[in-house]
Motif scaffolding. Structure first.
Motif, PDB file in Angstrom:
ATOM      1  N   PRO A  58       0.808  -1.227   0.000  1.00 56.78           N
ATOM      2  CA  PRO A  58       0.000   0.000   0.000  1.00 56.78           C
ATOM      3  C   PRO A  58       0.845   1.284   0.000  1.00 56.78           C
ATOM      4  O   PRO A  58       0.545   2.229  -0.728  1.00 56.78           O
ATOM      5  CB  PRO A  58      -0.818  -0.098   1.292  1.00 56.78           C
ATOM      6  CG  PRO A  58      -0.846  -1.541   1.615  1.00 56.78           C
ATOM      7  CD  PRO A  58       0.411  -2.141   1.077  1.00 56.78           C
ATOM      8  N   TYR A  59       1.914   1.312   0.806  1.00 56.35           N
ATOM      9  CA  TYR A  59       2.756   2.511   0.856  1.00 56.35           C
ATOM     10  C   TYR A  59       3.453   2.732  -0.486  1.00 56.35           C
ATOM     11  O   TYR A  59       3.540   3.863  -0.973  1.00 56.35           O
ATOM     12  CB  TYR A  59       3.787   2.412   1.980  1.00 56.35           C
ATOM     13  CG  TYR A  59       4.798   3.528   1.951  1.00 56.35           C
ATOM     14  CD1 TYR A  59       4.421   4.845   2.248  1.00 56.35           C
ATOM     15  CD2 TYR A  59       6.117   3.297   1.605  1.00 56.35           C
ATOM     16  CE1 TYR A  59       5.322   5.882   2.198  1.00 56.35           C
ATOM     17  CE2 TYR A  59       7.037   4.327   1.556  1.00 56.35           C
ATOM     18  CZ  TYR A  59       6.636   5.615   1.860  1.00 56.35           C
ATOM     19  OH  TYR A  59       7.548   6.643   1.803  1.00 56.35           O
ATOM     20  N   ALA A  60       3.944   1.676  -1.084  1.00 55.01           N
ATOM     21  CA  ALA A  60       4.637   1.784  -2.369  1.00 55.01           C
ATOM     22  C   ALA A  60       3.688   2.275  -3.458  1.00 55.01           C
ATOM     23  O   ALA A  60       4.047   3.128  -4.278  1.00 55.01           O
ATOM     24  CB  ALA A  60       5.257   0.443  -2.752  1.00 55.01           C
ATOM     25  N   LYS A  61       2.464   1.754  -3.457  1.00 53.96           N
ATOM     26  CA  LYS A  61       1.457   2.202  -4.433  1.00 53.96           C
ATOM     27  C   LYS A  61       1.142   3.685  -4.224  1.00 53.96           C
ATOM     28  O   LYS A  61       1.031   4.446  -5.189  1.00 53.96           O
ATOM     29  CB  LYS A  61       0.178   1.386  -4.289  1.00 53.96           C
ATOM     30  CG  LYS A  61       0.256  -0.006  -4.855  1.00 53.96           C
ATOM     31  CD  LYS A  61      -1.077  -0.701  -4.683  1.00 53.96           C
ATOM     32  CE  LYS A  61      -1.033  -2.127  -5.162  1.00 53.96           C
ATOM     33  NZ  LYS A  61      -2.309  -2.821  -4.924  1.00 53.96           N
ATOM     34  N   LYS A  88       1.300   9.795   6.575  1.00 52.90           N
ATOM     35  CA  LYS A  88       0.463   9.086   7.543  1.00 52.90           C
ATOM     36  C   LYS A  88       0.517   7.577   7.290  1.00 52.90           C
ATOM     37  O   LYS A  88       0.616   6.777   8.219  1.00 52.90           O
ATOM     38  CB  LYS A  88      -0.986   9.579   7.422  1.00 52.90           C
ATOM     39  CG  LYS A  88      -1.754   9.587   8.708  1.00 52.90           C
ATOM     40  CD  LYS A  88      -3.178  10.043   8.495  1.00 52.90           C
ATOM     41  CE  LYS A  88      -3.275  11.539   8.342  1.00 52.90           C
ATOM     42  NZ  LYS A  88      -4.668  12.010   8.261  1.00 52.90           N
ATOM     43  N   LEU A  89       0.451   7.203   6.023  1.00 53.02           N
ATOM     44  CA  LEU A  89       0.514   5.797   5.644  1.00 53.02           C
ATOM     45  C   LEU A  89       1.870   5.196   6.006  1.00 53.02           C
ATOM     46  O   LEU A  89       1.947   4.069   6.486  1.00 53.02           O
ATOM     47  CB  LEU A  89       0.246   5.655   4.148  1.00 53.02           C
ATOM     48  CG  LEU A  89       0.045   4.258   3.587  1.00 53.02           C
ATOM     49  CD1 LEU A  89      -1.174   3.596   4.233  1.00 53.02           C
ATOM     50  CD2 LEU A  89      -0.152   4.317   2.088  1.00 53.02           C
ATOM     51  N   LYS A  90       2.925   5.950   5.785  1.00 49.65           N
ATOM     52  CA  LYS A  90       4.270   5.469   6.114  1.00 49.65           C
ATOM     53  C   LYS A  90       4.419   5.290   7.618  1.00 49.65           C
ATOM     54  O   LYS A  90       4.978   4.294   8.087  1.00 49.65           O
ATOM     55  CB  LYS A  90       5.325   6.448   5.602  1.00 49.65           C
ATOM     56  CG  LYS A  90       6.736   5.959   5.838  1.00 49.65           C
ATOM     57  CD  LYS A  90       7.750   6.875   5.230  1.00 49.65           C
ATOM     58  CE  LYS A  90       9.144   6.311   5.419  1.00 49.65           C
ATOM     59  NZ  LYS A  90      10.161   7.143   4.788  1.00 49.65           N
ATOM     60  N   ASN A  91       3.895   6.245   8.399  1.00 47.52           N
ATOM     61  CA  ASN A  91       3.995   6.146   9.860  1.00 47.52           C
ATOM     62  C   ASN A  91       3.125   5.022  10.410  1.00 47.52           C
ATOM     63  O   ASN A  91       3.476   4.397  11.396  1.00 47.52           O
ATOM     64  CB  ASN A  91       3.620   7.473  10.511  1.00 47.52           C
ATOM     65  CG  ASN A  91       4.649   8.539  10.233  1.00 47.52           C
ATOM     66  OD1 ASN A  91       5.804   8.248   9.921  1.00 47.52           O
ATOM     67  ND2 ASN A  91       4.245   9.791  10.315  1.00 47.52           N
ATOM     68  N   ALA A  92       2.002   4.770   9.784  1.00 47.19           N
ATOM     69  CA  ALA A  92       1.104   3.692  10.238  1.00 47.19           C
ATOM     70  C   ALA A  92       1.776   2.337  10.075  1.00 47.19           C
ATOM     71  O   ALA A  92       1.501   1.405  10.823  1.00 47.19           O
ATOM     72  CB  ALA A  92      -0.202   3.734   9.473  1.00 47.19           C
ATOM     73  N   LYS A  93       2.656   2.244   9.104  1.00 50.87           N
ATOM     74  CA  LYS A  93       3.370   0.993   8.848  1.00 50.87           C
ATOM     75  C   LYS A  93       4.309   0.674  10.012  1.00 50.87           C
ATOM     76  O   LYS A  93       4.555  -0.486  10.324  1.00 50.87           O
ATOM     77  CB  LYS A  93       4.162   1.139   7.543  1.00 50.87           C
ATOM     78  CG  LYS A  93       4.868  -0.106   7.092  1.00 50.87           C
ATOM     79  CD  LYS A  93       5.480   0.082   5.724  1.00 50.87           C
ATOM     80  CE  LYS A  93       6.718   0.937   5.818  1.00 50.87           C
ATOM     81  NZ  LYS A  93       7.506   0.967   4.590  1.00 50.87           N
TER      82      LYS A  93
END
Length: 108
Positions: A58-61, A88-93
């Protein structure tokens, strides 16, 4: 197999380098749309040198979508919103909730 992994890593690094540069310049106090467009065009060469590969995380997309949005748009508010969602997506990972952890108090 190993060659695919190498290409994926190289592509992801190029995307992240491009995205970080764009985000850093979007958040500047002295943002200038003309300079920003020139910067994007110049640094687009980074991405064009690297062969695109299929991304399934998801982050890569989202990183790829953000890069495409940056190339096609100059609307600062839209780009900033997209950049914030990407971060936000990167931090959620990186964040993981600890389940079923005993409370910090000793039970008697």
């Amino acid at each position: 197999m190993n060659d695919d992994k190498f290409k994926r890593v190289k592509y992801l690094r190029a995307l992240e380098k491009f995205a970080k540069l764009v985000i850093r310049n979007l958040k500047r106090e002295d943002y200038d749309e003309q300079r920003f467009t020139t910067l994007v065009a110049k640094n687009l060469e980074i991405l064009q040198k690297v062969e695109p590969v299929f991304l399934d995380q998801p982050y890569a997309k989202a990183l790829c979508e953000f890069s495409n949005l940056t190339i096609n748009s100059t609307d600062r508010s839209v780009l900033l919103k997209s950049a914030n969602n990407l971060e936000k997506l990167k931090n959620a990972k990186n964040y993981k909730k600890e389940k079923h952890k005993k409370s910090g108090y000793d039970e008697y």
